[in-house]
Design a protein around this motif. Sequence first.
Motif, PDB file in Angstrom:
ATOM      1  N   LEU A  33       0.838  -1.198   0.000  1.00 37.97           N
ATOM      2  CA  LEU A  33       0.000   0.000   0.000  1.00 37.97           C
ATOM      3  C   LEU A  33       0.874   1.248   0.000  1.00 37.97           C
ATOM      4  CD1 LEU A  33      -2.545  -1.167   2.714  1.00 37.97           C
ATOM      5  CD2 LEU A  33      -2.883  -1.162   0.234  1.00 37.97           C
ATOM      6  N   PRO A  34       0.275   2.385  -0.317  1.00 36.82           N
ATOM      7  CA  PRO A  34       1.038   3.637  -0.192  1.00 36.82           C
ATOM      8  C   PRO A  34       1.541   3.808   1.241  1.00 36.82           C
ATOM      9  CG  PRO A  34      -1.020   4.010  -1.378  1.00 36.82           C
ATOM     10  CD  PRO A  34      -1.069   2.597  -0.842  1.00 36.82           C
ATOM     11  N   ALA A  35       2.682   4.486   1.395  1.00 39.71           N
ATOM     12  CA  ALA A  35       3.347   4.629   2.694  1.00 39.71           C
ATOM     13  C   ALA A  35       2.409   5.159   3.777  1.00 39.71           C
ATOM     14  CB  ALA A  35       4.570   5.533   2.554  1.00 39.71           C
ATOM     15  N   GLU A  36       1.575   6.137   3.452  1.00 43.02           N
ATOM     16  CA  GLU A  36       0.662   6.706   4.453  1.00 43.02           C
ATOM     17  C   GLU A  36      -0.322   5.654   4.964  1.00 43.02           C
ATOM     18  OE1 GLU A  36      -0.947   9.594   6.984  1.00 43.02           O
ATOM     19  OE2 GLU A  36       0.935   9.530   5.886  1.00 43.02           O
ATOM     20  N   GLN A  37      -0.838   4.826   4.076  1.00 42.90           N
ATOM     21  CA  GLN A  37      -1.753   3.763   4.509  1.00 42.90           C
ATOM     22  C   GLN A  37      -1.031   2.719   5.354  1.00 42.90           C
ATOM     23  OE1 GLN A  37      -3.502   2.797   0.592  1.00 42.90           O
ATOM     24  NE2 GLN A  37      -5.457   2.936   1.671  1.00 42.90           N
ATOM     25  N   GLU A  38       0.179   2.351   4.942  1.00 43.14           N
ATOM     26  CA  GLU A  38       0.966   1.387   5.727  1.00 43.14           C
ATOM     27  C   GLU A  38       1.177   1.920   7.142  1.00 43.14           C
ATOM     28  OE1 GLU A  38       1.989  -1.654   5.025  1.00 43.14           O
ATOM     29  OE2 GLU A  38       1.697  -1.757   2.859  1.00 43.14           O
ATOM     30  N   ARG A  39       1.500   3.209   7.249  1.00 42.07           N
ATOM     31  CA  ARG A  39       1.726   3.825   8.557  1.00 42.07           C
ATOM     32  C   ARG A  39       0.468   3.772   9.403  1.00 42.07           C
ATOM     33  NH1 ARG A  39       3.637  10.002   9.379  1.00 42.07           N
ATOM     34  NH2 ARG A  39       1.830  10.314   8.067  1.00 42.07           N
ATOM     35  N   LEU A  40      -0.660   4.153   8.840  1.00 41.38           N
ATOM     36  CA  LEU A  40      -1.914   4.139   9.597  1.00 41.38           C
ATOM     37  C   LEU A  40      -2.289   2.730  10.025  1.00 41.38           C
ATOM     38  CD1 LEU A  40      -4.019   6.732   7.563  1.00 41.38           C
ATOM     39  CD2 LEU A  40      -2.925   7.052   9.800  1.00 41.38           C
ATOM     40  N   LEU A  41      -2.088   1.765   9.160  1.00 42.92           N
ATOM     41  CA  LEU A  41      -2.428   0.387   9.507  1.00 42.92           C
ATOM     42  C   LEU A  41      -1.523  -0.173  10.594  1.00 42.92           C
ATOM     43  CD1 LEU A  41      -3.351  -0.949   5.979  1.00 42.92           C
ATOM     44  CD2 LEU A  41      -4.897  -0.572   7.918  1.00 42.92           C
ATOM     45  N   ARG A  42      -0.261   0.249  10.621  1.00 46.24           N
ATOM     46  CA  ARG A  42       0.629  -0.193  11.710  1.00 46.24           C
ATOM     47  C   ARG A  42       0.183   0.399  13.038  1.00 46.24           C
ATOM     48  NH1 ARG A  42       6.522  -0.125   8.721  1.00 46.24           N
ATOM     49  NH2 ARG A  42       5.817  -1.412   6.983  1.00 46.24           N
ATOM     50  N   LEU A  43      -0.341   1.611  13.004  1.00 48.65           N
ATOM     51  CA  LEU A  43      -0.876   2.206  14.232  1.00 48.65           C
ATOM     52  C   LEU A  43      -2.154   1.486  14.656  1.00 48.65           C
ATOM     53  CD1 LEU A  43      -0.250   5.948  13.382  1.00 48.65           C
ATOM     54  CD2 LEU A  43       1.027   4.537  15.005  1.00 48.65           C
ATOM     55  N   LEU A  44      -3.023   1.175  13.699  1.00 55.03           N
ATOM     56  CA  LEU A  44      -4.264   0.463  14.019  1.00 55.03           C
ATOM     57  C   LEU A  44      -3.998  -0.958  14.514  1.00 55.03           C
ATOM     58  CD1 LEU A  44      -6.616   1.593  11.124  1.00 55.03           C
ATOM     59  CD2 LEU A  44      -6.738   2.233  13.541  1.00 55.03           C
ATOM     60  N   LYS A  45      -2.896  -1.542  14.096  1.00 56.45           N
ATOM     61  CA  LYS A  45      -2.527  -2.895  14.546  1.00 56.45           C
ATOM     62  C   LYS A  45      -2.437  -2.958  16.071  1.00 56.45           C
ATOM     63  CE  LYS A  45      -0.700  -7.079  13.803  1.00 56.45           C
ATOM     64  NZ  LYS A  45      -1.592  -8.184  13.645  1.00 56.45           N
TER      65      LYS A  45
END
Length: 115
Positions: A33-45
Amino acid sequence: MEQQEPARRVPSGDDPWAAVERLHGWLDARGTLPAEQERLLRLLKLTEETGEVAAAVIGATGQNPRKGFTHSWQDVEAELCDVIVTAMVALRTLTPDAARVFAGHLRRVDERSRS
C-alpha cells in the motif's frame, strides 16, 4: 491482589531496537500500500493486539461462560509482548529515531513517578 515477584533484569543479548529495525525493514519490503496507509495500519494494529490481550485475560479468568477457561496467564504475557513489539514497530514507522524518542519519554515518565 496477588503479590508479584520483583522485576528481573533482561539477559544481555540482541538490542531490542535492532530487532525492531529488522522487523520494520521486513514489513516495508512486503508492503503493498502507499506509505501513508501502511503507517496508519501499523498504528491500528495496536488496537488489534490490545484486543488479543483482553481476549486472553477473559480466557485466563474463565469469564466467557460459553467458552470457560481458554487461556493461561502465560498467554496474557505473550499477548502483552505482542503489544509492546507492535508499538515499537509503529513508533519506528513514525520516526527513524524511535529508540531515542522512547528513551526520552521513558525517562520523563520515570522522573514524574519519582517526584
